[in-house]
Design a protein around this motif. Structure first.
Motif, PDB file in Angstrom:
ATOM      1  N   GLU A 199       5.593   8.205 -12.166  1.00  0.00           N
ATOM      2  CA  GLU A 199       5.058   9.554 -12.298  1.00  0.00           C
ATOM      3  C   GLU A 199       5.247  10.293 -10.979  1.00  0.00           C
ATOM      4  N   VAL A 200       5.226  11.610 -11.055  1.00  0.00           N
ATOM      5  CA  VAL A 200       5.366  12.409  -9.834  1.00  0.00           C
ATOM      6  C   VAL A 200       4.297  12.008  -8.815  1.00  0.00           C
ATOM      7  N   GLU A 201       3.126  11.663  -9.314  1.00  0.00           N
ATOM      8  CA  GLU A 201       2.004  11.288  -8.441  1.00  0.00           C
ATOM      9  C   GLU A 201       2.240   9.959  -7.709  1.00  0.00           C
ATOM     10  N   ASP A 202       3.285   9.234  -8.099  1.00  0.00           N
ATOM     11  CA  ASP A 202       3.609   7.989  -7.404  1.00  0.00           C
ATOM     12  C   ASP A 202       4.428   8.237  -6.136  1.00  0.00           C
ATOM     13  N   THR A 203       4.820   9.472  -5.914  1.00  0.00           N
ATOM     14  CA  THR A 203       5.579   9.800  -4.713  1.00  0.00           C
ATOM     15  C   THR A 203       4.759   9.499  -3.473  1.00  0.00           C
ATOM     16  N   ALA A 204       5.323   8.666  -2.593  1.00  0.00           N
ATOM     17  CA  ALA A 204       4.592   8.245  -1.393  1.00  0.00           C
ATOM     18  C   ALA A 204       5.503   7.360  -0.551  1.00  0.00           C
ATOM     19  N   VAL A 205       5.029   7.084   0.646  1.00  0.00           N
ATOM     20  CA  VAL A 205       5.649   6.034   1.460  1.00  0.00           C
ATOM     21  C   VAL A 205       4.958   4.722   1.103  1.00  0.00           C
ATOM     22  N   TYR A 206       5.727   3.767   0.690  1.00  0.00           N
ATOM     23  CA  TYR A 206       5.210   2.457   0.296  1.00  0.00           C
ATOM     24  C   TYR A 206       5.428   1.480   1.448  1.00  0.00           C
ATOM     25  N   SER A 207       4.349   0.875   1.882  1.00  0.00           N
ATOM     26  CA  SER A 207       4.426  -0.041   3.015  1.00  0.00           C
ATOM     27  C   SER A 207       4.042  -1.444   2.578  1.00  0.00           C
ATOM     28  N   TYR A 216       0.871  -1.161   0.000  1.00  0.00           N
ATOM     29  CA  TYR A 216       0.000   0.000   0.000  1.00  0.00           C
ATOM     30  C   TYR A 216       0.915   1.219   0.000  1.00  0.00           C
ATOM     31  N   ARG A 217       0.348   2.354  -0.310  1.00  0.00           N
ATOM     32  CA  ARG A 217       1.138   3.586  -0.265  1.00  0.00           C
ATOM     33  C   ARG A 217       0.304   4.721   0.285  1.00  0.00           C
ATOM     34  N   GLN A 218       0.998   5.701   0.831  1.00  0.00           N
ATOM     35  CA  GLN A 218       0.329   6.886   1.334  1.00  0.00           C
ATOM     36  C   GLN A 218       1.176   8.100   1.039  1.00  0.00           C
ATOM     37  N   ALA A 219       0.568   9.033   0.333  1.00  0.00           N
ATOM     38  CA  ALA A 219       1.217  10.300   0.022  1.00  0.00           C
ATOM     39  C   ALA A 219       0.761  11.346   1.040  1.00  0.00           C
ATOM     40  N   PRO A 220       1.547  12.389   1.249  1.00  0.00           N
ATOM     41  CA  PRO A 220       1.157  13.431   2.209  1.00  0.00           C
ATOM     42  C   PRO A 220      -0.216  14.008   1.889  1.00  0.00           C
ATOM     43  N   GLY A 221      -1.069  14.058   2.894  1.00  0.00           N
ATOM     44  CA  GLY A 221      -2.383  14.644   2.712  1.00  0.00           C
ATOM     45  C   GLY A 221      -3.382  13.756   2.009  1.00  0.00           C
ATOM     46  N   ARG A 222      -2.986  12.513   1.748  1.00  0.00           N
ATOM     47  CA  ARG A 222      -3.885  11.606   1.037  1.00  0.00           C
ATOM     48  C   ARG A 222      -4.095  10.336   1.853  1.00  0.00           C
TER      49      ARG A 222
END
Length: 123
Positions: free
Chosen positions: A86-94, A37-43
């Motif tokens: 993509e830039v939108e893939d930026t996130a913490v991936y867990s 799973y992933r979580q981006a800031p504010g999402r």
């Protein structure tokens, strides 16, 4: 007890590729599923990819066609190949693992999460 070790995050330019790995170890009787799973800031946290014991794979809509999940022959390490980032893939991936463990002679279900690895995609 089950431990997860994640690796492979980092910084990459848009259009590039990264490969994440996640290894599960411990008193594991069977692995029912592993994934990311992933979580981006504010999402909110969102599904990236899951692989289940019958080799069924599910992907989040945002990554279909670009990311591929697979695992090794032993079944306790999963890999996430991420292409066309993509830039939108930026996130913490867990990484997570859904297991059946043996504890004090009994079987029970246990879900364990990794600490997360940061993926940053620059434009």
């Amino acid at each position: 007890q089950v431990d997860l070790v994640e690796s492979g995050g980092g910084l990459v330019q848009a259009g590039g590729s990264l490969r994440l790995s996640c290894e599960a170890s411990g008193s594991i009787f069977s692995i029912n599923g592993m994934g990311w799973y992933r979580q981006a800031p504010g999402r909110e946290r969102e599904l990236v990819a899951i692989i289940r014991s019958g080799e069924t794979k599910n992907y989040g809509d945002a990554v279909k066609g670009r990311f591929t999940i697979c695992r090794d022959n032993a079944g306790n390490t999963v890999f996430l190949q991420m292409n066309s980032l993509e830039v939108e893939d930026t996130a913490v991936y867990s990484c997570y693992v859904d297991t059946t463990i043996v504890e004090a002679g009994d079987y029970r279900f246990l879900v364990v999460w990794g600490q997360g690895t940061l993926v940053t995609v620059s434009s």
